[in-house]
Design an enzyme around this catalytic site. Sequence first.
Site, short mmCIF file in Angstrom:
data_model
loop_
_atom_site.label_atom_id
_atom_site.label_comp_id
_atom_site.label_asym_id
_atom_site.label_seq_id
_atom_site.Cartn_x
_atom_site.Cartn_y
_atom_site.Cartn_z
N GLY A 48 0.79 -1.24 0.00
CA GLY A 48 0.00 0.00 0.00
C GLY A 48 0.82 1.28 0.00
O GLY A 48 0.28 2.37 -0.22
N GLY A 49 2.13 1.17 0.27
CA GLY A 49 3.01 2.34 0.15
C GLY A 49 2.70 3.45 1.12
O GLY A 49 2.05 3.25 2.16
N HIS A 69 -4.09 9.41 -6.73
CA HIS A 69 -4.90 9.10 -7.92
C HIS A 69 -4.14 9.36 -9.21
O HIS A 69 -4.42 8.75 -10.23
CB HIS A 69 -6.25 9.83 -7.89
CG HIS A 69 -6.19 11.25 -7.47
ND1 HIS A 69 -5.97 11.62 -6.15
CD2 HIS A 69 -6.30 12.41 -8.15
CE1 HIS A 69 -5.96 12.94 -6.08
NE2 HIS A 69 -6.15 13.44 -7.28
N MET A 97 2.21 15.02 -6.75
CA MET A 97 2.43 13.85 -5.89
C MET A 97 1.10 13.49 -5.25
O MET A 97 0.79 13.89 -4.12
CB MET A 97 3.50 14.15 -4.86
CG MET A 97 4.89 14.15 -5.46
SD MET A 97 6.14 14.32 -4.20
CE MET A 97 7.62 13.92 -5.10
N GLU A 102 5.27 29.63 6.55
CA GLU A 102 5.30 29.32 5.11
C GLU A 102 6.20 30.32 4.40
O GLU A 102 6.09 31.53 4.60
CB GLU A 102 3.86 29.35 4.56
CG GLU A 102 3.73 29.37 3.05
CD GLU A 102 4.37 28.18 2.33
OE1 GLU A 102 4.13 27.03 2.71
OE2 GLU A 102 5.14 28.44 1.37
N HIS A 154 -31.81 19.26 -4.62
CA HIS A 154 -31.94 20.28 -3.58
C HIS A 154 -32.38 19.62 -2.29
O HIS A 154 -33.26 18.77 -2.32
CB HIS A 154 -32.98 21.33 -4.01
CG HIS A 154 -33.28 22.30 -2.90
ND1 HIS A 154 -32.43 23.33 -2.58
CD2 HIS A 154 -34.34 22.38 -2.04
CE1 HIS A 154 -32.94 24.01 -1.56
NE2 HIS A 154 -34.11 23.45 -1.22
N GLY A 178 7.95 5.66 -5.35
CA GLY A 178 7.35 6.73 -4.57
C GLY A 178 8.29 7.81 -4.07
O GLY A 178 9.28 8.15 -4.73
N GLU A 224 -3.33 19.80 6.79
CA GLU A 224 -4.19 18.70 7.26
C GLU A 224 -3.77 18.26 8.67
O GLU A 224 -4.61 18.15 9.56
CB GLU A 224 -4.12 17.52 6.29
CG GLU A 224 -4.83 17.81 4.97
CD GLU A 224 -4.87 16.61 4.02
OE1 GLU A 224 -4.42 15.52 4.41
OE2 GLU A 224 -5.37 16.78 2.89
C1 LIG Z 1 0.55 12.56 5.26
C2 LIG Z 1 0.21 12.36 3.81
C3 LIG Z 1 -1.09 12.50 3.37
C4 LIG Z 1 -1.40 12.30 2.03
N1 LIG Z 1 -2.69 12.44 1.64
C5 LIG Z 1 -3.02 12.26 0.34
C6 LIG Z 1 -4.37 12.34 -0.07
O1 LIG Z 1 -5.29 12.57 0.73
N2 LIG Z 1 -4.65 12.15 -1.39
C7 LIG Z 1 -3.66 11.89 -2.29
O2 LIG Z 1 -3.97 11.74 -3.48
N3 LIG Z 1 -2.37 11.81 -1.93
C8 LIG Z 1 -2.02 11.97 -0.63
N4 LIG Z 1 -0.72 11.83 -0.25
C9 LIG Z 1 0.29 11.54 -1.28
C10 LIG Z 1 0.27 10.04 -1.64
O3 LIG Z 1 0.50 9.29 -0.50
C11 LIG Z 1 1.32 9.76 -2.71
O4 LIG Z 1 1.14 10.62 -3.80
C12 LIG Z 1 1.20 8.31 -3.19
O5 LIG Z 1 1.36 7.42 -2.13
C13 LIG Z 1 2.23 8.03 -4.27
O6 LIG Z 1 2.09 6.72 -4.67
P1 LIG Z 1 3.29 5.90 -5.31
O7 LIG Z 1 2.71 4.58 -5.69
O8 LIG Z 1 3.97 6.69 -6.35
O9 LIG Z 1 4.37 5.71 -4.15
P2 LIG Z 1 4.32 5.33 -2.61
O10 LIG Z 1 2.94 5.30 -2.10
O11 LIG Z 1 5.30 6.20 -1.94
O12 LIG Z 1 4.82 3.82 -2.59
C14 LIG Z 1 6.11 3.47 -2.95
C15 LIG Z 1 6.44 2.12 -2.32
O13 LIG Z 1 7.66 1.63 -2.88
C16 LIG Z 1 8.39 0.96 -1.88
N5 LIG Z 1 9.79 0.93 -2.31
C17 LIG Z 1 10.62 1.98 -2.54
N6 LIG Z 1 11.79 1.55 -3.01
C18 LIG Z 1 11.72 0.20 -3.07
C19 LIG Z 1 12.62 -0.82 -3.50
N7 LIG Z 1 13.82 -0.54 -4.00
N8 LIG Z 1 12.20 -2.10 -3.41
C20 LIG Z 1 10.98 -2.42 -2.94
N9 LIG Z 1 10.08 -1.48 -2.54
C21 LIG Z 1 10.45 -0.21 -2.62
C22 LIG Z 1 8.14 1.82 -0.66
O14 LIG Z 1 8.41 1.08 0.52
C23 LIG Z 1 6.66 2.16 -0.83
O15 LIG Z 1 5.86 1.21 -0.19
C24 LIG Z 1 -0.38 11.99 1.10
C25 LIG Z 1 0.94 11.84 1.53
C26 LIG Z 1 1.24 12.01 2.87
C27 LIG Z 1 2.65 11.83 3.33
#
Ligand SMILES: Cc1cc2nc3c(=O)[nH]c(=O)nc-3n(C[C@H](O)[C@H](O)[C@H](O)COP(=O)(O)OP(=O)(O)OC[C@H]3O[C@@H](n4cnc5c(N)ncnc54)[C@H](O)[C@@H]3O)c2cc1C
Length: 498
Positions: free
Chosen positions: A70-71, A353, A350, A235, A476, A176, A219
């Site tokens: 789930g990242g 979706h 970033m 900021e 409405h 990510g 947030e």
């Molecule tokens: C506090 C917070 C709130 C957020 N709220 C929102 C929101 O409400 N709505 C929204 O759209 N976005 C939100 N985001 C942003 C969102 O989380 C990211 O944009 C999104 O997770 C990016 O997805 P991704 O798949 O690119 O990477 P990530 O979700 O970062 O996942 C990458 C994964 O790759 C794994 N990984 C990295 N390198 C390796 C490797 N070499 N081998 C194996 N695994 C590896 C990591 O462990 C991780 O699990 C929020 C972020 C934060 C920090």
Amino acid sequence: MRKKEILLNKILYKLSALMEFLNFECKINTMMQNFDITIIGSGPGGYVCAIRCAQLGFKTALIEKYDTLGGTCLNVGCIPSKALLDSSHHYHDAKESFEDHGIGLDSLSIDVPKMIERKRSVVDMTTKGIDFLMDKNKVTVLHGMGTIKDKTHIVVKDKDGKEEEIESKNIIIATGSKPANLPFIEIDKERIITSTEALELQEVPKHFIVIGGGVIGLELGSVYKRLGADVTVIEFMPRIVPGMDGAISKELNKVLRKQGMKFNLSSKVTKVERKGDEVEVTFENKKGEEETIKGDYCLVSIGRKPYTESLGLENVGVEVDERGRVKVDEHLKTNIDNIYAIGDVIKGAMLAHKAEEEGILVAEQLANQKPHINYNLIPSVVYTWPEAAGVGKTEEQLKEEGVEYKAGQFPIRALGRARASGDIDGMVKILSDKKTDEVLGVHIVSARAADMIAEAVTAMEFRASAEDIGRISHAHPTYMEAVKEAALDATEGRPIHT
Ligand SMILES: Cc1cc2nc3c(=O)[nH]c(=O)nc-3n(C[C@H](O)[C@H](O)[C@H](O)COP(=O)(O)OP(=O)(O)OC[C@H]3O[C@@H](n4cnc5c(N)ncnc54)[C@H](O)[C@@H]3O)c2cc1C
């Protein structure tokens, strides 16, 4: 004696059979697994991509270095932050609004550890849901750090140091991002923290200092403000959420100030020091004077940076840009022809979706389909209360691009639904082309703006005019009526209810 011999023989026989079996197993284990597509990283980009690849008939593997899938989004981002935003919203509502509704409460208390525990269980349920989806779609999940060895081989090293090499025709990088920091700030993860630790606090801070007035800072600042902390945001830019439409940023600033958050805009942090259980933050304020404030926690939320550590990009020569993002073309292909990259690790917003759409695009392209992403129509949302959301062009962008436009606005307080619920803050703003009336941008501050923005995205995907939206029947009483009214204002300056 004879009996003992027989028993010993039996044991030896079983042992040798077991050895033979283990030996066979070893042989199987050393046979290299091979896949059509391997995705490194299981965030919303990676796991959605894996599902789509499997749906399209590819033999798919997903590599994740952590134990849970789930990242960032599911573990330390979107989901846990929304769980805490919801919990704190309930508390704040009970404290501030219930009485207006004629609901009396004899006592009200907060149990922060329980709130955090609930958040953990929401995360747990959600990440387990991804395990289920991987099983259902027959995606092979490998837990460990994935390092690209060459164009078609990846080494996966698990947390015990055991290595497995796999072969894959295509590789998709979805690793990510991580929180960014300023070079002079030492994040100790106790008092000087990132969003990850801010989601795990076991007490309500007395004074929560937030460096960075972007989405994450606002947030998490909102969570602790609602629970009773003093919250100060520092900021660098002259306004909060600088990427959003100027009017939205101004309106959001106004409502958050009304809720008691303090803002220091155009202010540059120069020093952050921990002194016992206190943190001192020094900054140059907008008059150029040095100011120091003290708090018990300081959240550093100045943005996020792409994460490519240990990925082995150098082994194959995958290029990155000046900000460390993996470089991709319009097909999200890197400079290596069978390696793609998606999500936070490449350029663009970033957002979860956006990462998901990119995951689907790459999967469908590999299946020779012709998918498309309209990056202009990726909505952005801030889950404060009221929420803020926007899609398309901001007024500032239209001015910069020299586009002639009309603007329509409608205040949320004029809605019957808003008065009924008591959530009267905010506005809807619609920007449309001066000649064609095509909707170019929709920007909202309102309760439920995160859901309302979907109507704007749909309308804009179908290239609707403001008049189209104004002529569509809206139920409405709903908040969505503000979208219709703002559209009528943009079309002919004739909203009905103002
Ligand atoms: C506090 C917070 C709130 C957020 N709220 C929102 C929101 O409400 N709505 C929204 O759209 N976005 C939100 N985001 C942003 C969102 O989380 C990211 O944009 C999104 O997770 C990016 O997805 P991704 O798949 O690119 O990477 P990530 O979700 O970062 O996942 C990458 C994964 O790759 C794994 N990984 C990295 N390198 C390796 C490797 N070499 N081998 C194996 N695994 C590896 C990591 O462990 C991780 O699990 C929020 C972020 C934060 C920090």
